[in-house]
Design a protein around this motif. Structure first.
Motif, mmCIF file in Angstrom:
data_model
loop_
_atom_site.group_PDB
_atom_site.id
_atom_site.type_symbol
_atom_site.label_atom_id
_atom_site.label_comp_id
_atom_site.label_asym_id
_atom_site.label_seq_id
_atom_site.Cartn_x
_atom_site.Cartn_y
_atom_site.Cartn_z
ATOM 1 N N THR A 104 0.837 -1.210 0.000
ATOM 2 C CA THR A 104 0.000 0.000 0.000
ATOM 3 C C THR A 104 0.866 1.252 0.000
ATOM 4 O OG1 THR A 104 -1.760 -1.173 1.165
ATOM 5 C CG2 THR A 104 -1.844 1.213 1.210
ATOM 6 N N LEU A 105 1.925 1.255 0.774
ATOM 7 C CA LEU A 105 2.823 2.400 0.803
ATOM 8 C C LEU A 105 3.511 2.593 -0.548
ATOM 9 C CD1 LEU A 105 3.980 4.662 2.528
ATOM 10 C CD2 LEU A 105 5.751 3.082 3.283
ATOM 11 N N PRO A 147 -5.278 8.633 -7.127
ATOM 12 C CA PRO A 147 -6.351 7.697 -6.756
ATOM 13 C C PRO A 147 -6.673 7.725 -5.260
ATOM 14 C CG PRO A 147 -4.307 6.501 -6.999
ATOM 15 C CD PRO A 147 -4.014 7.947 -7.351
ATOM 16 N N ASN A 148 -7.078 8.888 -4.766
ATOM 17 C CA ASN A 148 -7.316 9.052 -3.336
ATOM 18 C C ASN A 148 -8.342 8.067 -2.764
ATOM 19 O OD1 ASN A 148 -6.807 10.230 -0.853
ATOM 20 N ND2 ASN A 148 -8.464 11.708 -1.101
ATOM 21 N N PRO A 149 -9.519 7.881 -3.398
ATOM 22 C CA PRO A 149 -10.499 6.952 -2.808
ATOM 23 C C PRO A 149 -9.969 5.517 -2.694
ATOM 24 C CG PRO A 149 -11.533 8.268 -4.532
ATOM 25 C CD PRO A 149 -10.063 8.548 -4.584
ATOM 26 N N GLU A 150 -9.269 5.074 -3.724
ATOM 27 C CA GLU A 150 -8.743 3.705 -3.705
ATOM 28 C C GLU A 150 -7.665 3.538 -2.639
ATOM 29 O OE1 GLU A 150 -8.969 5.582 -6.418
ATOM 30 O OE2 GLU A 150 -10.293 4.527 -7.803
ATOM 31 N N LEU A 151 -6.780 4.509 -2.529
ATOM 32 C CA LEU A 151 -5.717 4.415 -1.527
ATOM 33 C C LEU A 151 -6.277 4.550 -0.111
ATOM 34 C CD1 LEU A 151 -2.867 6.388 -3.302
ATOM 35 C CD2 LEU A 151 -2.980 3.934 -2.862
ATOM 36 N N THR A 152 -7.278 5.397 0.052
ATOM 37 C CA THR A 152 -7.901 5.536 1.369
ATOM 38 C C THR A 152 -8.520 4.214 1.799
ATOM 39 O OG1 THR A 152 -8.322 7.881 1.025
ATOM 40 C CG2 THR A 152 -9.643 6.781 2.703
ATOM 41 N N GLU A 153 -9.218 3.545 0.879
ATOM 42 C CA GLU A 153 -9.815 2.248 1.198
ATOM 43 C C GLU A 153 -8.739 1.211 1.515
ATOM 44 O OE1 GLU A 153 -12.967 1.205 1.787
ATOM 45 O OE2 GLU A 153 -13.264 3.377 1.764
ATOM 46 N N SER A 154 -7.647 1.260 0.787
ATOM 47 C CA SER A 154 -6.558 0.321 1.044
ATOM 48 C C SER A 154 -5.966 0.540 2.429
ATOM 49 C CB SER A 154 -5.476 0.472 -0.033
ATOM 50 O OG SER A 154 -4.471 -0.479 0.149
ATOM 51 N N TRP A 155 -5.790 1.814 2.825
ATOM 52 C CA TRP A 155 -5.258 2.093 4.165
ATOM 53 C C TRP A 155 -6.240 1.686 5.246
ATOM 54 C CZ3 TRP A 155 -0.533 2.162 5.277
ATOM 55 C CH2 TRP A 155 0.415 2.762 4.467
ATOM 56 N N LYS A 156 -7.528 1.865 4.981
ATOM 57 C CA LYS A 156 -8.530 1.468 5.970
ATOM 58 C C LYS A 156 -8.503 -0.036 6.218
ATOM 59 C CE LYS A 156 -11.908 5.138 5.237
ATOM 60 N NZ LYS A 156 -13.274 5.425 4.743
ATOM 61 N N LYS A 157 -8.180 -0.791 5.182
ATOM 62 C CA LYS A 157 -8.119 -2.249 5.303
ATOM 63 C C LYS A 157 -6.782 -2.731 5.858
ATOM 64 C CE LYS A 157 -11.278 -2.902 1.474
ATOM 65 N NZ LYS A 157 -11.412 -3.349 0.086
ATOM 66 N N SER A 158 -5.807 -1.840 5.909
ATOM 67 C CA SER A 158 -4.480 -2.201 6.377
ATOM 68 C C SER A 158 -4.509 -2.493 7.877
ATOM 69 C CB SER A 158 -3.512 -1.059 6.101
ATOM 70 O OG SER A 158 -2.235 -1.367 6.597
ATOM 71 N N PRO A 159 -3.860 -3.562 8.295
ATOM 72 C CA PRO A 159 -3.856 -3.908 9.719
ATOM 73 C C PRO A 159 -3.249 -2.840 10.613
ATOM 74 C CG PRO A 159 -2.993 -5.708 8.404
ATOM 75 C CD PRO A 159 -3.156 -4.529 7.498
ATOM 76 N N SER A 203 -9.062 7.199 11.712
ATOM 77 C CA SER A 203 -8.887 7.827 10.410
ATOM 78 C C SER A 203 -7.625 7.308 9.747
ATOM 79 C CB SER A 203 -8.805 9.344 10.549
ATOM 80 O OG SER A 203 -7.702 9.677 11.350
ATOM 81 N N PRO A 204 -7.635 7.217 8.398
ATOM 82 C CA PRO A 204 -6.447 6.739 7.698
ATOM 83 C C PRO A 204 -5.365 7.809 7.687
ATOM 84 C CG PRO A 204 -8.148 7.376 6.143
ATOM 85 C CD PRO A 204 -8.743 7.505 7.518
ATOM 86 N N PRO A 205 -4.124 7.427 7.447
ATOM 87 C CA PRO A 205 -3.049 8.409 7.389
ATOM 88 C C PRO A 205 -3.231 9.334 6.173
ATOM 89 C CG PRO A 205 -2.244 6.241 6.791
ATOM 90 C CD PRO A 205 -3.648 6.078 7.246
ATOM 91 N N ALA A 206 -2.691 10.518 6.262
ATOM 92 C CA ALA A 206 -2.777 11.465 5.165
ATOM 93 C C ALA A 206 -1.920 10.998 3.995
ATOM 94 C CB ALA A 206 -2.309 12.838 5.642
ATOM 95 N N PRO A 207 -2.353 11.269 2.766
ATOM 96 C CA PRO A 207 -1.550 10.876 1.591
ATOM 97 C C PRO A 207 -0.204 11.565 1.603
ATOM 98 C CG PRO A 207 -3.735 11.651 0.930
ATOM 99 C CD PRO A 207 -3.600 11.916 2.398
ATOM 100 N N ALA A 208 0.798 10.890 1.103
ATOM 101 C CA ALA A 208 2.154 11.459 1.056
ATOM 102 C C ALA A 208 2.304 12.407 -0.095
ATOM 103 C CB ALA A 208 3.185 10.359 0.939
#
Length: 69
Positions: free
Chosen positions: A27-28, A45-57, A64-69
């Motif tokens: 994901t990173l 692809p903010n929505p896709e990456l946000t969903e990926s971070w939400k699913k990240s353990p 809340s998910p981390p802010a995009p880099a």
């Protein structure tokens, strides 16, 4: 105390931790590549990456998910 049905717990946990870490790294890496593509004019692809971070353990216990880099 010995529990005969608890054998192999460490092996299972180690594999699970390795899989979680692999997921986080993927994901990173996707976020880094998306940032580079964004600098080249591609949509981020903010929505896709946000969903990926939400699913990240690593973020499973946060609100809340981390802010995009």
């Amino acid at each position: 105390m010995y529990f005969e049905f608890h054998r192999g717990v460490y092996t299972t946990q180690a594999a699970h931790k390795r899989n979680m870490r692999t997921s986080e790294v993927a994901t990173l890496d996707a976020e880094k590549l998306a940032s580079l593509a964004w600098l080249n004019g591609q949509p981020y692809p903010n929505p896709e990456l946000t969903e990926s971070w939400k699913k990240s353990p690593s973020t499973a216990s946060t609100t809340s998910p981390p802010a995009p880099a």
